[in-house]
Design a protein around this motif. Structure first.
Motif, mmCIF file in Angstrom:
data_model
loop_
_atom_site.group_PDB
_atom_site.id
_atom_site.type_symbol
_atom_site.label_atom_id
_atom_site.label_comp_id
_atom_site.label_asym_id
_atom_site.label_seq_id
_atom_site.Cartn_x
_atom_site.Cartn_y
_atom_site.Cartn_z
ATOM 1 N N ASN A 1 0.862 -1.177 0.000
ATOM 2 C CA ASN A 1 0.000 0.000 0.000
ATOM 3 C C ASN A 1 0.904 1.235 0.000
ATOM 4 O O ASN A 1 1.412 1.634 1.046
ATOM 5 N N ASP A 2 1.089 1.813 -1.151
ATOM 6 C CA ASP A 2 1.992 2.962 -1.258
ATOM 7 C C ASP A 2 1.326 4.275 -0.865
ATOM 8 O O ASP A 2 1.916 5.341 -1.021
ATOM 9 N N ASN A 3 0.123 4.196 -0.357
ATOM 10 C CA ASN A 3 -0.568 5.402 0.111
ATOM 11 C C ASN A 3 -0.386 5.636 1.609
ATOM 12 O O ASN A 3 -0.984 6.550 2.167
ATOM 13 N N ILE A 4 0.416 4.792 2.264
ATOM 14 C CA ILE A 4 0.687 4.976 3.686
ATOM 15 C C ILE A 4 2.165 5.295 3.874
ATOM 16 O O ILE A 4 2.989 5.067 2.993
ATOM 17 N N GLU A 5 2.506 5.830 5.046
ATOM 18 C CA GLU A 5 3.873 6.255 5.311
ATOM 19 C C GLU A 5 4.817 5.081 5.564
ATOM 20 O O GLU A 5 5.955 5.084 5.139
ATOM 21 N N SER A 6 4.331 4.061 6.306
ATOM 22 C CA SER A 6 5.228 2.972 6.695
ATOM 23 C C SER A 6 4.516 1.623 6.614
ATOM 24 O O SER A 6 4.565 0.945 5.592
ATOM 25 N N PHE A 7 3.818 1.229 7.694
ATOM 26 C CA PHE A 7 3.078 -0.037 7.690
ATOM 27 C C PHE A 7 1.914 0.073 8.654
ATOM 28 O O PHE A 7 1.905 0.915 9.555
ATOM 29 N N THR A 8 0.933 -0.782 8.462
ATOM 30 C CA THR A 8 -0.243 -0.765 9.326
ATOM 31 C C THR A 8 -0.921 -2.127 9.289
ATOM 32 O O THR A 8 -0.603 -2.983 8.448
ATOM 33 N N THR A 9 -1.849 -2.346 10.211
ATOM 34 C CA THR A 9 -2.629 -3.584 10.264
ATOM 35 C C THR A 9 -4.094 -3.239 10.025
ATOM 36 O O THR A 9 -4.636 -2.357 10.685
ATOM 37 N N ARG A 10 -4.703 -3.940 9.072
ATOM 38 C CA ARG A 10 -6.097 -3.631 8.760
ATOM 39 C C ARG A 10 -6.838 -4.917 8.416
ATOM 40 O O ARG A 10 -6.511 -5.582 7.440
ATOM 41 N N GLU A 11 -7.825 -5.274 9.259
ATOM 42 C CA GLU A 11 -8.681 -6.444 9.006
ATOM 43 C C GLU A 11 -7.873 -7.699 8.694
ATOM 44 O O GLU A 11 -8.108 -8.387 7.698
ATOM 45 N N GLY A 12 -6.880 -7.988 9.539
ATOM 46 C CA GLY A 12 -6.109 -9.204 9.388
ATOM 47 C C GLY A 12 -5.038 -9.155 8.319
ATOM 48 O O GLY A 12 -4.413 -10.181 8.023
ATOM 49 N N LYS A 13 -4.802 -7.983 7.741
ATOM 50 C CA LYS A 13 -3.779 -7.843 6.706
ATOM 51 C C LYS A 13 -2.649 -6.933 7.185
ATOM 52 O O LYS A 13 -2.882 -5.953 7.895
ATOM 53 N N PHE A 14 -1.420 -7.288 6.786
ATOM 54 C CA PHE A 14 -0.253 -6.464 7.069
ATOM 55 C C PHE A 14 0.021 -5.619 5.823
ATOM 56 O O PHE A 14 0.438 -6.134 4.790
ATOM 57 N N GLU A 15 -0.260 -4.324 5.908
ATOM 58 C CA GLU A 15 -0.067 -3.432 4.766
ATOM 59 C C GLU A 15 1.212 -2.636 4.962
ATOM 60 O O GLU A 15 1.510 -2.190 6.069
ATOM 61 N N TYR A 16 1.966 -2.445 3.888
ATOM 62 C CA TYR A 16 3.237 -1.733 4.003
ATOM 63 C C TYR A 16 3.537 -0.969 2.713
ATOM 64 O O TYR A 16 3.059 -1.321 1.628
ATOM 65 N N ARG A 17 4.344 0.078 2.861
ATOM 66 C CA ARG A 17 4.835 0.812 1.692
ATOM 67 C C ARG A 17 6.206 0.262 1.332
ATOM 68 O O ARG A 17 7.106 0.223 2.174
ATOM 69 N N GLU A 18 6.350 -0.163 0.088
ATOM 70 C CA GLU A 18 7.603 -0.804 -0.328
ATOM 71 C C GLU A 18 8.808 0.110 -0.139
ATOM 72 O O GLU A 18 9.889 -0.329 0.288
ATOM 73 N N GLY A 19 8.632 1.407 -0.452
ATOM 74 C CA GLY A 19 9.733 2.338 -0.325
ATOM 75 C C GLY A 19 10.226 2.489 1.105
ATOM 76 O O GLY A 19 11.386 2.833 1.339
ATOM 77 N N TYR A 20 9.343 2.220 2.064
ATOM 78 C CA TYR A 20 9.733 2.277 3.474
ATOM 79 C C TYR A 20 10.328 0.939 3.921
ATOM 80 O O TYR A 20 11.340 0.888 4.621
ATOM 81 N N MET A 21 9.720 -0.157 3.531
ATOM 82 C CA MET A 21 10.059 -1.463 4.075
ATOM 83 C C MET A 21 11.341 -2.050 3.467
ATOM 84 O O MET A 21 12.134 -2.688 4.164
ATOM 85 N N GLU A 22 11.573 -1.845 2.164
ATOM 86 C CA GLU A 22 12.703 -2.492 1.493
ATOM 87 C C GLU A 22 14.064 -2.141 2.101
ATOM 88 O O GLU A 22 14.926 -3.019 2.245
ATOM 89 N N PRO A 23 14.347 -0.866 2.457
ATOM 90 C CA PRO A 23 15.676 -0.539 3.002
ATOM 91 C C PRO A 23 15.909 -1.042 4.429
ATOM 92 O O PRO A 23 17.045 -0.990 4.921
ATOM 93 N N LEU A 24 14.868 -1.528 5.103
ATOM 94 C CA LEU A 24 15.009 -1.936 6.497
ATOM 95 C C LEU A 24 15.828 -3.221 6.605
ATOM 96 O O LEU A 24 15.824 -4.066 5.708
ATOM 97 N N SER A 25 16.493 -3.358 7.725
ATOM 98 C CA SER A 25 17.229 -4.591 7.995
ATOM 99 C C SER A 25 16.254 -5.726 8.301
ATOM 100 O O SER A 25 15.053 -5.493 8.515
ATOM 101 N N GLU A 26 16.776 -6.941 8.342
ATOM 102 C CA GLU A 26 15.929 -8.099 8.663
ATOM 103 C C GLU A 26 15.298 -7.928 10.041
ATOM 104 O O GLU A 26 14.107 -8.211 10.231
#
Length: 358
Positions: A30-55
């Motif tokens: 979900n590229d319309n959010i800043e980072s990540f969120t939980t919604r109705e049992g789904k883990f939504e994240y913005r790729e541009g935020y999540m990809e550079p993160l460490s494991e």
């Protein structure tokens, strides 16, 4: 799209509680959010935020989502402000994860002063801190009471998965159980609950020029309040079944409401089986009481009086023991019954007035 399956497998081995829940959650970009969120049992994240993160940082995000699910934060929000409630939940969750040694990603919501508090308790603290920003978001809470069969089934399955995860042996079992028990206790007292409810009925003008300064340091631009004014009707039951102690509690809480909210228009009615007094108090005017009665309890005169007004309130607070005759029809405004015991009412919601020692 990021493949989280290796991280979920690692969680299943090292932290079975988080791994069990995270493995059952769908990951959605979900590229319309800043980072990540939980919604109705789904883990939504913005790729541009999540990809550079460490494991380790990505694992933190998955664990955050798992705890949101396990604690049923979306279902427990009620009428609270969505953005402020989500912030309170993140404070509670992220504190546990950081204190347990997980590696937090940048710019997460964390404050060590909220260490052992539940989301409800943190929300109460934040609502006092950010009262100027809190808006009434009830109208935006679409579909909460009208979920379809599929959604209800999905929620039940997720709750079952969370319950099963709690039975697994996990290095953080003690901390997780402590957090869940803390949330189950709902330690917010009835006064806090009442004030949070009333806070949604401010008549306010919001503007971004100038913006609120409360969260500018975190990069949040929230609307400032140009003016704030509380409008509501209050009825006090003066019937014979309401003793002096209870009546004193009613009056004390009315006084507390006026002190907390400052600018107000309050229509105050005293009623047993008929209206004994009615006065309007405005903009900081001290409230005086004409307390008389002692007869039976009939709630209908209050609703009939309000029906005769040109402008009806958005909210009626009725302080009573709930032992009386109710109107046949639900009024076109919200009603909160503040009573010493929980009793079924034909409409509105009951807030139980508890003794200090309860």
């Amino acid at each position: 799209m990021i493949d989280f399956s290796p991280l979920k497998a690692k969680l299943l081995l090292d932290y079975p509680f988080f791994g069990t829940i995270a493995s059952g959650m769908e990951s959605v970009v979900n590229d319309n959010i800043e980072s990540f969120t939980t919604r109705e049992g789904k883990f939504e994240y913005r790729e541009g935020y999540m990809e550079p993160l460490s494991e380790g940082e990505q694992m933190f995000a998955l664990c955050n989502a798992a705890l949101h699910e396990a604690l049923s934060h979306t279902a427990r929000r009620g009428n609270r402000s969505p953005w402020l409630w989500n912030m309170a939940c993140d404070y509670a969750i992220n504190t546990l994860l950081i204190e347990s040694g997980f590696t937090p990603p940048p710019a997460i919501t964390y404050d060590k002063r909220f260490g052992n508090l539940s989301a409800e308790e943190i929300y109460h603290e934040l609502s006092l801190e950010f009262l100027d920003q809190e808006q009434n978001d009830r109208d935006g809470d679409e579909g909460r009471d009208d979920d379809g069969l599929d959604e209800k089934l999905s929620r039940a399955q997720r709750e079952k998965r969370s319950a099963e995860a709690l039975d697994k042996s996990d290095p953080l079992s003690e901390a997780i159980h402590r957090l869940i028990q803390s949330n189950k206790k709902s330690l917010i007292d009835w006064r806090s609950e009442l004030r949070e409810e009333i806070g949604g009925y401010y008549v306010s003008d919001y503007t971004l020029i100038p913006p609120s300064k409360k969260l500018l340091y975190d990069g949040f631009y929230l609307p400032g309040v140009h003016s704030r004014h509380l409008e509501l009707a209050i009825a006090i039951d003066s019937s014979g079944s309401v003793d002096e102690v209870l009546l004193t509690q009613f009056i004390a809480e009315v006084e507390s409401i006026t002190e907390l909210f400052g600018s107000y228009t309050i229509d105050l009615m005293v009623c047993d089986d008929k209206i004994r007094s009615y006065e309007r108090f405005e903009r900081g005017e001290s409230i005086t009481y004409t307390l008389s009665g002692g007869a039976g309890t009939d709630f209908r005169p209050v609703f009939e009086l309000i029906e005769s007004w040109v402008y009806r309130p958005k909210l009626l607070l009725y302080f009573t023991d709930l032992e009386g005759k109710f109107p046949l029809y639900e009024p076109p405004y919200d009603v909160l019954w503040i009573a010493p015991n929980i009793i079924d009412v034909p409409f509105g919601r009951v807030i139980v007035l508890k003794d200090e020692n309860d």
